[in-house]
Design a protein around this motif. Structure first.
Motif, PDB file in Angstrom:
ATOM      1  N   GLY A  14       0.808  -1.210   0.000  1.00 17.54           N
ATOM      2  CA  GLY A  14       0.000   0.000   0.000  1.00 17.54           C
ATOM      3  C   GLY A  14       0.840   1.257   0.000  1.00 17.54           C
ATOM      4  O   GLY A  14       0.537   2.218  -0.721  1.00 17.54           O
ATOM      5  N   VAL A  15       1.898   1.257   0.792  1.00 20.03           N
ATOM      6  CA  VAL A  15       2.782   2.427   0.833  1.00 20.03           C
ATOM      7  C   VAL A  15       3.451   2.640  -0.520  1.00 20.03           C
ATOM      8  O   VAL A  15       3.538   3.771  -1.008  1.00 20.03           O
ATOM      9  CB  VAL A  15       3.829   2.276   1.969  1.00 20.03           C
ATOM     10  CG1 VAL A  15       4.905   3.334   1.874  1.00 20.03           C
ATOM     11  CG2 VAL A  15       3.142   2.336   3.323  1.00 20.03           C
ATOM     12  N   VAL A  16       3.883   1.569  -1.139  1.00 21.83           N
ATOM     13  CA  VAL A  16       4.508   1.670  -2.464  1.00 21.83           C
ATOM     14  C   VAL A  16       3.500   2.195  -3.486  1.00 21.83           C
ATOM     15  O   VAL A  16       3.832   3.040  -4.319  1.00 21.83           O
ATOM     16  CB  VAL A  16       5.083   0.303  -2.893  1.00 21.83           C
ATOM     17  CG1 VAL A  16       5.472   0.303  -4.360  1.00 21.83           C
ATOM     18  CG2 VAL A  16       6.269  -0.056  -2.022  1.00 21.83           C
ATOM     19  N   SER A  17       2.266   1.737  -3.399  1.00 28.22           N
ATOM     20  CA  SER A  17       1.240   2.199  -4.335  1.00 28.22           C
ATOM     21  C   SER A  17       0.921   3.677  -4.132  1.00 28.22           C
ATOM     22  O   SER A  17       0.753   4.419  -5.104  1.00 28.22           O
ATOM     23  CB  SER A  17      -0.022   1.360  -4.155  1.00 28.22           C
ATOM     24  OG  SER A  17      -1.015   1.775  -5.043  1.00 28.22           O
ATOM     25  N   ILE A  18       0.850   4.117  -2.892  1.00 26.73           N
ATOM     26  CA  ILE A  18       0.591   5.532  -2.611  1.00 26.73           C
ATOM     27  C   ILE A  18       1.727   6.402  -3.130  1.00 26.73           C
ATOM     28  O   ILE A  18       1.495   7.419  -3.794  1.00 26.73           O
ATOM     29  CB  ILE A  18       0.367   5.760  -1.102  1.00 26.73           C
ATOM     30  CG1 ILE A  18      -0.944   5.114  -0.663  1.00 26.73           C
ATOM     31  CG2 ILE A  18       0.362   7.243  -0.763  1.00 26.73           C
ATOM     32  CD1 ILE A  18      -1.134   5.070   0.835  1.00 26.73           C
ATOM     33  N   VAL A  19       2.951   6.008  -2.847  1.00 31.16           N
ATOM     34  CA  VAL A  19       4.109   6.794  -3.293  1.00 31.16           C
ATOM     35  C   VAL A  19       4.178   6.837  -4.810  1.00 31.16           C
ATOM     36  O   VAL A  19       4.420   7.897  -5.399  1.00 31.16           O
ATOM     37  CB  VAL A  19       5.413   6.225  -2.681  1.00 31.16           C
ATOM     38  CG1 VAL A  19       6.643   6.838  -3.314  1.00 31.16           C
ATOM     39  CG2 VAL A  19       5.419   6.440  -1.178  1.00 31.16           C
ATOM     40  N   LEU A  40      -5.741   5.549  -4.099  1.00 32.56           N
ATOM     41  CA  LEU A  40      -6.872   4.929  -3.408  1.00 32.56           C
ATOM     42  C   LEU A  40      -6.654   3.434  -3.180  1.00 32.56           C
ATOM     43  O   LEU A  40      -7.037   2.898  -2.134  1.00 32.56           O
ATOM     44  CB  LEU A  40      -8.161   5.175  -4.192  1.00 32.56           C
ATOM     45  CG  LEU A  40      -8.650   6.618  -4.203  1.00 32.56           C
ATOM     46  CD1 LEU A  40      -9.874   6.754  -5.097  1.00 32.56           C
ATOM     47  CD2 LEU A  40      -8.946   7.097  -2.797  1.00 32.56           C
ATOM     48  N   ALA A  41      -6.033   2.765  -4.134  1.00 28.95           N
ATOM     49  CA  ALA A  41      -5.715   1.350  -3.943  1.00 28.95           C
ATOM     50  C   ALA A  41      -4.716   1.171  -2.805  1.00 28.95           C
ATOM     51  O   ALA A  41      -4.830   0.240  -2.002  1.00 28.95           O
ATOM     52  CB  ALA A  41      -5.157   0.759  -5.229  1.00 28.95           C
ATOM     53  N   GLY A  42      -3.754   2.070  -2.729  1.00 31.23           N
ATOM     54  CA  GLY A  42      -2.779   2.001  -1.641  1.00 31.23           C
ATOM     55  C   GLY A  42      -3.407   2.223  -0.287  1.00 31.23           C
ATOM     56  O   GLY A  42      -3.077   1.532   0.685  1.00 31.23           O
ATOM     57  N   ILE A  43      -4.337   3.170  -0.201  1.00 36.86           N
ATOM     58  CA  ILE A  43      -5.037   3.402   1.068  1.00 36.86           C
ATOM     59  C   ILE A  43      -5.848   2.165   1.455  1.00 36.86           C
ATOM     60  O   ILE A  43      -5.875   1.762   2.617  1.00 36.86           O
ATOM     61  CB  ILE A  43      -5.930   4.657   0.954  1.00 36.86           C
ATOM     62  CG1 ILE A  43      -5.055   5.901   0.855  1.00 36.86           C
ATOM     63  CG2 ILE A  43      -6.879   4.768   2.141  1.00 36.86           C
ATOM     64  CD1 ILE A  43      -5.815   7.163   0.523  1.00 36.86           C
TER      65      ILE A  43
END
Length: 53
Positions: A14-19, A40-43
Motif C-alpha cells: 500500500g505504501v509503495v502504491s501511494i508513493v 486509493l488502492a494504496g489506502i
C-alpha cells in the motif's frame, strides 16, 4: 499502529502504491485518474485486515 505492522505485506504494498501514485501525478498531470486510482488502492491496502483477527 500495531494493526498496520501486523499485516506488513499489504501495508508495504500500500505504501509503495501511494508513493507511486503521488510521483505519477507530480511527473505527469495528464494521468491524474491513474494516479488517483493508485493512491486509493494504496489506502485500501494499508487499511485492509486480511487474516488479522
Amino acid at each position: 499502529m500495531k494493526l498496520f505492522f501486523k499485516n506488513w505485506k499489504t501495508t508495504s504494498a500500500g505504501v509503495v502504491s501511494i508513493v507511486s501514485g503521488v510521483l505519477l501525478f507530480i511527473n505527469d498531470k495528464t494521468k491524474a485518474i491513474e494516479a488517483l486510482t493508485a493512491i486509493l488502492a494504496g489506502i485500501g491496502l494499508v487499511f485492509s485486515q486480511d487474516g488479522v483477527k
